[in-house]
Design a protein around this motif. Structure first.
Motif, mmCIF file in Angstrom:
data_model
loop_
_atom_site.group_PDB
_atom_site.id
_atom_site.type_symbol
_atom_site.label_atom_id
_atom_site.label_comp_id
_atom_site.label_asym_id
_atom_site.label_seq_id
_atom_site.Cartn_x
_atom_site.Cartn_y
_atom_site.Cartn_z
ATOM 1 N N TRP A 133 0.791 -1.273 0.054
ATOM 2 C CA TRP A 133 0.125 -0.007 0.135
ATOM 3 C C TRP A 133 0.942 1.232 -0.049
ATOM 4 O O TRP A 133 2.037 1.044 0.403
ATOM 5 N N ASP A 139 -2.865 5.695 2.742
ATOM 6 C CA ASP A 139 -4.088 5.314 2.748
ATOM 7 C C ASP A 139 -4.797 5.316 1.473
ATOM 8 O O ASP A 139 -6.100 5.477 1.299
ATOM 9 N N SER A 179 -6.450 4.322 -2.111
ATOM 10 C CA SER A 179 -6.843 3.062 -2.857
ATOM 11 C C SER A 179 -6.215 3.039 -4.222
ATOM 12 O O SER A 179 -5.425 4.368 -4.440
ATOM 13 N N TYR A 198 -1.410 12.113 8.297
ATOM 14 C CA TYR A 198 -0.850 11.166 9.257
ATOM 15 C C TYR A 198 -0.109 11.842 10.607
ATOM 16 O O TYR A 198 0.727 11.518 10.882
ATOM 17 N N PRO A 246 -5.800 7.041 10.044
ATOM 18 C CA PRO A 246 -6.060 6.410 8.695
ATOM 19 C C PRO A 246 -5.494 5.046 8.736
ATOM 20 O O PRO A 246 -4.664 4.664 9.505
ATOM 21 N N GLN A 247 -5.924 4.400 7.552
ATOM 22 C CA GLN A 247 -5.433 3.184 7.365
ATOM 23 C C GLN A 247 -3.990 3.031 7.279
ATOM 24 O O GLN A 247 -3.289 3.821 6.927
ATOM 25 N N HIS A 248 -3.429 2.042 8.050
ATOM 26 C CA HIS A 248 -1.950 1.682 7.949
ATOM 27 C C HIS A 248 -1.196 2.753 9.008
ATOM 28 O O HIS A 248 0.054 2.608 9.052
#
Length: 278
Positions: free
Chosen positions: A19, A22, A24, A79, A92-94
């Motif tokens: 990834w 965050d 997509s 972040y 956020p994601q990760h």
């Protein structure tokens, strides 16, 4: 320019096991298309992380640096939970606080390169030299750091630097400054003293209308920085859901402030050198 090692460190900050932060796949392609003109995943047919590495390995240094800096700005905006001590930032994601030290390492060389490339660094250096004031120099240094580290605070600091410039010029000319003069009034009175307000321009000459337009825009800069600060700066409390503006907006406020301060001060020195001011 960034070294290959520094680019690798930045890639490691963004690459989260295939990834990239965050994003997509579609979001990452849209982001890279806007940054460097190439939708990387569509182009390389690889994961986001591998596509990023492939691009950095084959692109020009300028294009690689542009994309990495854009990603770094996105990282700083999204972040904050990884490098700020506060716990109320979104996660956020990760997101992973273990990336904090890596961020601070990357921040040093990103700031180095951005400082070199900054279109208003020379303005900041000029103001520090001309004001010959320890207090003003400290404000300028703080402002240049805050524009990327703490963008919301930088907007408020921009207003303070503008106020300091105006107060210095007015006080040097023996003008008493009432307590109720706010930043717009200070800027207006400074422009009037320096005879650079819109009403001072002779529009009969061929350049008069152009000069008047530029000076009108100059005053708009002052108002804009002040309104920016009132809405988004550090001078007022904010609701719990308030989010700091992106770094690019802070840079706009800082750049506008320094441009205006440099113009006021150069005009002040020019008028003094010709005996038009004491």
């Amino acid at each position: 320019m960034l070294s290959k090692n520094e680019m690798g460190l930045l890639c490691n900050l963004f690459n989260r096991g295939g990834w990239v932060l965050d994003f997509s796949t579609n979001e990452f392609d849209t982001f890279t298309l806007g940054s460097v003109g190439i939708p990387l995943c569509e182009h390389y047919r690889l994961s986001k992380g591998k596509s990023l590495v492939a691009f950095i390995n084959e692109a020009s240094l300028a294009d690689s640096q542009r994309l990495l800096f854009d990603l770094f700005e996105h990282y700083e905006t999204r972040y904050q939970c990884e490098f700020e001590s506060r716990d109320d930032y979104p996660h956020p994601q990760h997101a992973d606080r273990n990336y904090g030290p890596r961020y601070r390492q990357c921040k040093k060389f990103v700031e180095r390169e951005q400082s070199i490339a900054s279109p208003y660094k020379q303005s900041a250096d000029f103001i520090k030299k001309e004001f010959s004031s320890e207090s003003m120099n400290e404000q300028i240094d703080l402002l240049m750091r805050m524009r990327t580290e703490h963008p919301t605070d930088a907007i408020g600091k921009s207003k303070e630097v503008l106020e300091s410039c105006c107060k210095t010029i007015l006080t040097n000319q023996g003008i008493d400054i009432p307590d109720d003069w706010d930043a717009p009034r200070l800027s207006k009175e400074t422009a009037k003293l320096l005879k650079v307000s819109v009403g001072d321009v002779d529009t009969n000459g061929p350049e008069g209308k152009i000069v008047k337009q530029i000076l009108g825009s100059l005053q708009g800069l002052a108002t804009g920085v002040i309104e920016f600060r009132n809405a988004y700066g550090d001078g007022h409390g904010h609701a719990a859901q308030f989010q700091s503006l992106p770094v690019r907006h802070a840079k706009l406020a800082v750049g506008s402030c320094l441009t205006l301060v440099e113009y006021y001060w150069e005009t002040y020195e020019w008028r003094k050198s010709r005996g038009l001011l004491k």
